[in-house]
Structure formats: structure tokens, C-alpha cells
Design a protein around this motif. Structure first.
Motif, PDB file in Angstrom:
ATOM      1  N   VAL A  48      -3.153  16.781 -24.191  1.00 27.87           N
ATOM      2  CA  VAL A  48      -4.033  17.893 -25.242  1.00 27.87           C
ATOM      3  C   VAL A  48      -4.943  16.971 -25.917  1.00 27.87           C
ATOM      4  N   LEU A  52      -9.842  19.522 -28.452  1.00 32.77           N
ATOM      5  CA  LEU A  52      -9.326  20.881 -28.353  1.00 32.77           C
ATOM      6  C   LEU A  52      -8.432  21.100 -29.626  1.00 32.77           C
ATOM      7  N   GLN A  53      -7.764  20.124 -30.053  1.00 36.10           N
ATOM      8  CA  GLN A  53      -6.899  20.320 -31.037  1.00 36.10           C
ATOM      9  C   GLN A  53      -7.723  20.634 -32.340  1.00 36.10           C
ATOM     10  N   ILE A  56      -9.019  24.142 -32.083  1.00 34.63           N
ATOM     11  CA  ILE A  56      -8.050  25.381 -32.440  1.00 34.63           C
ATOM     12  C   ILE A  56      -7.763  25.504 -33.663  1.00 34.63           C
ATOM     13  N   THR A 141     -11.150  29.746 -26.370  1.00 36.60           N
ATOM     14  CA  THR A 141     -10.397  28.622 -27.088  1.00 36.60           C
ATOM     15  C   THR A 141      -8.949  29.049 -27.391  1.00 36.60           C
ATOM     16  N   CYS A 142      -8.697  30.238 -27.474  1.00 33.85           N
ATOM     17  CA  CYS A 142      -7.071  30.632 -27.535  1.00 33.85           C
ATOM     18  C   CYS A 142      -6.507  30.265 -26.260  1.00 33.85           C
ATOM     19  N   ASP A 144      -7.640  28.408 -23.795  1.00 40.75           N
ATOM     20  CA  ASP A 144      -7.661  26.814 -23.385  1.00 40.75           C
ATOM     21  C   ASP A 144      -6.591  26.238 -23.945  1.00 40.75           C
ATOM     22  N   TYR A 145      -6.232  26.620 -25.065  1.00 37.90           N
ATOM     23  CA  TYR A 145      -5.357  25.931 -25.753  1.00 37.90           C
ATOM     24  C   TYR A 145      -4.022  26.153 -25.376  1.00 37.90           C
ATOM     25  N   TYR A 146      -3.696  27.481 -25.262  1.00 40.56           N
ATOM     26  CA  TYR A 146      -2.325  28.103 -24.669  1.00 40.56           C
ATOM     27  C   TYR A 146      -2.006  27.386 -23.458  1.00 40.56           C
ATOM     28  N   ALA A 149      -1.270  23.557 -24.158  1.00 40.77           N
ATOM     29  CA  ALA A 149      -0.002  23.553 -24.855  1.00 40.77           C
ATOM     30  C   ALA A 149       1.205  23.824 -23.977  1.00 40.77           C
TER      31      ALA A 149
END
Length: 338
Positions: A48, A52-53, A56, A141-142, A144-146, A149
Motif C-alpha cells: 500500500v 494512498l495512505q 485515505i 479513494t475509498c 482504491d484503499y479498500y 488493503a
């Protein structure tokens, strides 16, 4: 900042995908030791990206900066999918304390209402609730991060399989077939003068399989040494994820891996933001006992309570224990009948 003695170790995950077999073997040995001690460790150099960190965490702050009436348009109580916003004090993780000094919003895999899993009422399946005032960038963004992760959680599960002396693919059906996970944004207001019974998040064990926590620089996360009762800080490490085992993994391994008590005490004068990713896996999976863990580990030196101590090897469908634990933490703060 020097680490407290006994605090969760900081491990470099680069070796997991690298060509240095000795370094990978050492990483797996360190993960194994951490899981059998407090069930907590921090991972650096994951898949990750820092970009991106950062994105988010900024997205989480952007949501909590909204006026309350805007956040309430995503009310968690408006649906049965475990999606949406919970107000400050809606949850009590530690019985006998005050409601937690935090607000949060839940997301998951964004499934339309006509999806077969949603129509069947399967656990944690449904559409996300997004604030109407935000555009597509917030949703992207939600998502992409989901996705990022989830991929990391699947890698961590492969590493845990190796730590248990199994093939790295042993959990594949559990982690790749209809995996369930919850992405949560949490905001802890400044509480530099917490009273004795107050918590940012009360002492608790996580419910699912593995948690990946991204925390900002404020600090406040503490893990208990269950042998001594002492609380150990888990200081933020730039770019790192705090990884911890949940009750599912402890039950599945017959207590060889530990789901440890932890809490958040935000004594800072700053707002604290965190983004936990709770990986549950296939919630229709029947949990028995992982091979090699049939002999119950002696946990007499630890503060495990009766709910986790009895019948840990009895088969149970994962969704049943997840639903029970989740519901209990909200029932504690329901108004009393008069």
C-alpha cells in the motif's frame, strides 16, 4: 522515540515478496513470535503506497469536517448492511465505562441492492453510504484503499499460514472466495483530560480475523501486557500498518495466536484520525481447528475471559460469532427503559 520493552515489534514486509529466502524465513519467524505473544506487530514496506495512505487519511478528515447534519445523511441506523456513520458515543467497547469518545463511518465492498448476496441477506453485504455533498473522487479513494488493503490482508494471511507451518495457500479459499471486510474511518476528538471511566476506544479485542490499522501521527493506541496488566504504547511509524489478530484467528488456532486487549486513550490536544481495515474472510466458512493447533495452548498466565475460554474447538460458522460480538458493543449504550 524508543520502544517500550515488550511493545509490538516493527517488521519489514519487503522480504515476503523478495528473493532473499533467509530474510523471508526470519520475517515469518518474527511474525509467528509476535502472534503468539500479544498478537500485534507493525509492518513497513507493504504494497500500500504512502500516497494512498496519505490520501485515505485526508479523506477521513474531510468527512469528519462535515457538519453533523451532513454526516447524518449516512446514518448507520438507516440500513441493515452495517454501512454508514455512527455519532460520538454510539459504541461502548469496554463494559462498565462511558461510551467511547469517537465517531466513525463504516464502508465495505460496495454492492448494489440487487446483488444476489445483498438479496440473500448475507452478512456485511450491501451498498456503501457516501455523503451527498462529496463527488466521485471521495468514492474512488475509498474503493482504491479498500482494494489495496484487501490485497495486503490476503498477503498477511499467507504469511500467517507459513508461520503456522502450513503452505502459503492454505487460507486461499477463505481469503479469496467472497471475502468480507470492513473499512472504517474513526475520529477521536482531543480529550487531554479524560476521566477515569472515559476512553477514546475502550479496552477490547477485535472480532474478525486480521486488522490492518493505519494511524496518524497523534498516537494513543495502547496494547495490554496481559501477564502484568501494564499498558504499552504503539507509537505511530510513518508508512507502517499496525497488524493484529482478532478473535476469529485466536479461536481458529486454539489460542496459539493471540487476540489481545487494546484501547485508545487520546490524551492529546489534537484530533486523532485512524483508518482500520477489519478483515473477516469468508463469513460462511465453518471454523474448526487449524491443523497443528489441536492441542490447546496453555493461557493460564493471561487475562482471557470466559466468552473466549470455553469450547474454542467447537465448529461454528464465522458470521454467527461476528454478528453477536458486533451487536453487543452497541447494545451497551442503548437507552434504558423507564
Amino acid at each position: 522515540m524508543s520502544a517500550q520493552e515488550g511493545a509490538p515489534p516493527i517488521l519489514d514486509f519487503f522480504a515476503f515478496h523478495g528473493s532473499d529466502h533467509e530474510a523471508c524465513d526470519q520475517l515469518i519467524a518474527d511474525i509467528n513470535a509476535a502472534c503468539r505473544d500479544k498478537g500485534f506487530f507493525q509492518l513497513t514496506n507493504t504494497s500500500v503506497t504512502r500516497e494512498l495512505q496519505d490520501r485515505i487519511l485526508a479523506t477521513a478528515k474531510e468527512f469528519f469536517d462535515l457538519p453533523l447534519d451532513e454526516k447524518m445523511k449516512c446514518d448507520l441506523r438507516s440500513n441493515k448492511y452495517n454501512r454508514g456513520y455512527e455519532t460520538l458515543g454510539a459504541q461502548m467497547l469496554e463494559p462498565g465505562t462511558s461510551p467511547d469518545k469517537k465517531e466513525a463511518i463504516y464502508f465495505g465492498e460496495d454492492l448494489p441492492e440487487d446483488h444476489p448476496c445483498v438479496l440473500a441477506g448475507e452478512y456485511n453485504c450491501g451498498p456503501n453510504l457516501y455523503p451527498p455533498s462529496f463527488g466521485q473522487a471521495f468514492r474512488d479513494t475509498c474503493t482504491d484503499y479498500y482494494d489495496a488493503a484487501l490485497a495486503l490482508a490476503q498477503d498477511v494471511m499467507a504469511a500467517l499460514a507459513l508461520a503456522l507451518g502450513l503452505a502459503p495457500t492454505w487460507f486461499d479459499d477463505f481469503v479469496h472466495v467472497d471475502p468480507s471486510a470492513t473499512l472504517r474511518f474513526i475520529h477521536y476528538p482531543p480529550t487531554p483530560t479524560l476521566a477515569a471511566e472515559e476512553r477514546g476506544a475502550g479496552a477490547h479485542r477485535d472480532f474478525g480475523c486480521v486488522t490492518l490499522l493505519l494511524q496518524d501521527a497523534t498516537g494513543g493506541l495502547q496494547v495490554q501486557d496481559e501477564r502484568t496488566g501494564a499498558w504499552l504504547d504503539v507509537p505511530p511509524v510513518p508508512g507502517a500498518f499496525v497488524v493484529n489478530m482478532g478473535n476469529t484467528m485466536m479461536r481458529w488456532t486454539n489460542h496459539h495466536f493471540t487476540s489481545n486487549v487494546h484501547r485508545v486513550m487520546n490524551y492529546s490536544t489534537r484530533d486523532r484520525y485512524s483508518v482500520p481495515f477489519f478483515f473477516a474472510g469468508n463469513t460462511k466458512h465453518l471454523l474448526t481447528t487449524i491443523p497443528g493447533c489441536e492441542a490447546r495452548r496453555d493461557t493460564s498466565d493471561r487475562a482471557y475471559g470466559p466468552p473466549l475460554d470455553g469450547g474454542v474447538s467447537e465448529p461454528i460458522v464465522l458470521r454467527d460469532i461476528l454478528f453477536q460480538q458486533f451487536s453487543e458493543t452497541y447494545a451497551r449504550v442503548q437507552p434504558q427503559a423507564v
